[in-house]
Design a protein around this motif. Structure first.
Motif, PDB file in Angstrom:
ATOM      1  N   VAL A   1     -63.393 -21.251  36.913  1.00 46.85           N
ATOM      2  CA  VAL A   1     -64.772 -20.804  36.703  1.00 46.85           C
ATOM      3  C   VAL A   1     -64.856 -19.284  36.727  1.00 46.85           C
ATOM      4  O   VAL A   1     -65.536 -18.657  35.905  1.00 46.85           O
ATOM      5  CB  VAL A   1     -65.708 -21.423  37.760  1.00 46.85           C
ATOM      6  N   GLY A   2     -64.153 -18.647  37.693  1.00 44.00           N
ATOM      7  CA  GLY A   2     -64.158 -17.193  37.759  1.00 44.00           C
ATOM      8  C   GLY A   2     -63.580 -16.551  36.518  1.00 44.00           C
ATOM      9  O   GLY A   2     -64.101 -15.547  36.024  1.00 44.00           O
ATOM     10  N   ALA A   3     -62.504 -17.131  35.998  1.00 46.25           N
ATOM     11  CA  ALA A   3     -61.899 -16.582  34.778  1.00 46.25           C
ATOM     12  C   ALA A   3     -62.838 -16.704  33.590  1.00 46.25           C
ATOM     13  O   ALA A   3     -62.947 -15.784  32.764  1.00 46.25           O
ATOM     14  CB  ALA A   3     -60.577 -17.311  34.498  1.00 46.25           C
ATOM     15  N   ILE A   4     -63.527 -17.840  33.474  1.00 43.54           N
ATOM     16  CA  ILE A   4     -64.477 -18.029  32.371  1.00 43.54           C
ATOM     17  C   ILE A   4     -65.608 -17.017  32.455  1.00 43.54           C
ATOM     18  O   ILE A   4     -65.992 -16.386  31.448  1.00 43.54           O
ATOM     19  CB  ILE A   4     -65.019 -19.468  32.393  1.00 43.54           C
ATOM     20  N   LEU A   5     -66.162 -16.829  33.674  1.00 44.95           N
ATOM     21  CA  LEU A   5     -67.266 -15.881  33.837  1.00 44.95           C
ATOM     22  C   LEU A   5     -66.815 -14.457  33.558  1.00 44.95           C
ATOM     23  O   LEU A   5     -67.540 -13.669  32.931  1.00 44.95           O
ATOM     24  CB  LEU A   5     -67.829 -15.995  35.256  1.00 44.95           C
TER      25      LEU A   5
ATOM     26  N   HIS B   1     -68.194 -11.999  30.695  1.00 44.50           N
ATOM     27  CA  HIS B   1     -68.740 -10.680  31.024  1.00 44.50           C
ATOM     28  C   HIS B   1     -68.086  -9.596  30.174  1.00 44.50           C
ATOM     29  O   HIS B   1     -68.750  -8.692  29.671  1.00 44.50           O
ATOM     30  CB  HIS B   1     -68.515 -10.405  32.513  1.00 44.50           C
ATOM     31  N   ARG B   2     -66.771  -9.684  29.990  1.00 43.75           N
ATOM     32  CA  ARG B   2     -66.090  -8.698  29.147  1.00 43.75           C
ATOM     33  C   ARG B   2     -66.538  -8.776  27.708  1.00 43.75           C
ATOM     34  O   ARG B   2     -66.673  -7.772  27.020  1.00 43.75           O
ATOM     35  CB  ARG B   2     -64.581  -8.916  29.239  1.00 43.75           C
TER      36      ARG B   2
END
Length: 323
Positions: free
Chosen positions: A310-314, A318-319
């Motif tokens: 989930v953190g990687a997707i967010l 964001h990038r």
């Protein structure tokens, strides 16, 4: 205030004086307010001085109470009330001084004055023979909370506002405290009322931040944080009670909503509350239903992998938005 900000303001003041926009006396007065910040040693000495003053005053009040004895019992609430007024006046003078040398100490003294004021009112009620402490304490908390919030707005002080909001939530029957040996106590008297009030306070904080100017800057953050805290606590406590399926649904939806709104508005406070209380929700459900049947290591491994995904997707999203 950051040192770089102070230096920039002082340069502006010097330029204004040089260009004739302000006279030398005004420049000196403004320069005193925005002088270089205190060193770590000076800050430590100020806090030590505050605690020395606080404990000395408390000991003197205790000695005075012992000296008065039963013969002058009615003098106790009067003395404590006078001490509260003196703390309030002196704290206001320090916190609002033009030189701005002791803003934290002044705000702390003002906040402490409301503790002393509450104690004075409680003593007065006890001396009058009152016995219905349950309801009276809540009314006294509400009264003190109103005074603290009024002081915060009239003088632009955030510490009394934080105390006022906290006392307001306690005035509807909530309580918390330290039980010793690393244990803490949390008691929420009316869960629906606490959840509704928390939602209202959080919305007030959001609206407040959109119109904040001058000395009221930062007030909205306090409303938002305390509102979200008590909203989530009420939903969490409701979800772990017997038959709390409806509370569980609301608790989960509230966590997802906070996370989504935080991502949309790029508000780290909403994201933080959403992540923390969703994690508490998941862990609580695991403890209730799978603690004795599922491997703890497997559960936390899966939870960690899911959090990384989930953190990687967010982060990728964001990038992409920034580019």
């Amino acid at each position: 205030m950051r040192q770089a900000t102070r230096e920039r303001i002082n340069r502006e003041i010097s330029d204004w004086c040089h260009d004739g926009l302000i006279d030398a006396a005004t420049a000196e007065r403004l320069g005193a307010r925005y002088a270089a910040g205190a060193t770590m040693g000076q800050v430590l000495l100020r806090w030590l001085g505050f605690f020395a003053l606080f404990w000395l005053g408390s000991s003197l009040l205790g000695l005075l109470g012992l000296a008065l004895g039963e013969a002058a019992a009615w003098a106790a609430p009067v003395v404590v009330g006078a001490f509260a007024v003196a703390l309030w006046r002196y704290g206001i003078d320090l916190a609002t001084a033009v030189e701005n040398r002791y803003p934290i100490t002044g705000a702390v003294l003002v906040t402490a004055s409301f503790f002393a004021g509450f104690a004075s009112l409680a003593l007065l009620y006890g001396m009058a023979g009152g016995a219905d402490w349950g309801d009276v304490i809540l009314w006294l908390l509400a009264l003190v909370a109103g005074g603290a919030i009024a002081t915060a707005y009239s003088h632009g002080l955030r510490w009394p506002l934080a105390f006022g909001i906290l006392a307001g939530f306690h005035a509807i029957g909530n309580a918390h405290g330290y039980a010793g040996r690393g244990a803490y106590v949390l008691a929420l008297g009316d869960l629906p009322l606490t959840a509704l009030l928390g939602t209202a306070v959080a919305l007030l904080g959001h609206l407040h931040e959109r119109r904040e100017i001058g000395r009221w800057a930062g007030f909205g953050t306090l409303y938002l944080i305390f509102g979200l805290l008590y909203l989530n606590l009420a939903l969490w406590v409701g979800s772990i009670r017997a038959g709390g399926v409806g509370w569980l649904v609301l608790f989960t939806l509230a966590g997802v909503a906070q996370l989504a709104l935080g991502a949309v508005y790029r508000d780290g406070r909403l994201v933080g509350f959403g992540i923390v209380f969703l994690a508490i929700d998941i862990y609580t459900r695991f403890y209730e239903h799978f603690w004795n049947t599922l491997s703890k290591g497997s559960f936390f491994l899966l939870a960690g992998v899911a959090a990384l995904v989930v953190g990687a997707i967010l982060e990728r999203q964001h990038r992409g938005d920034r580019s």
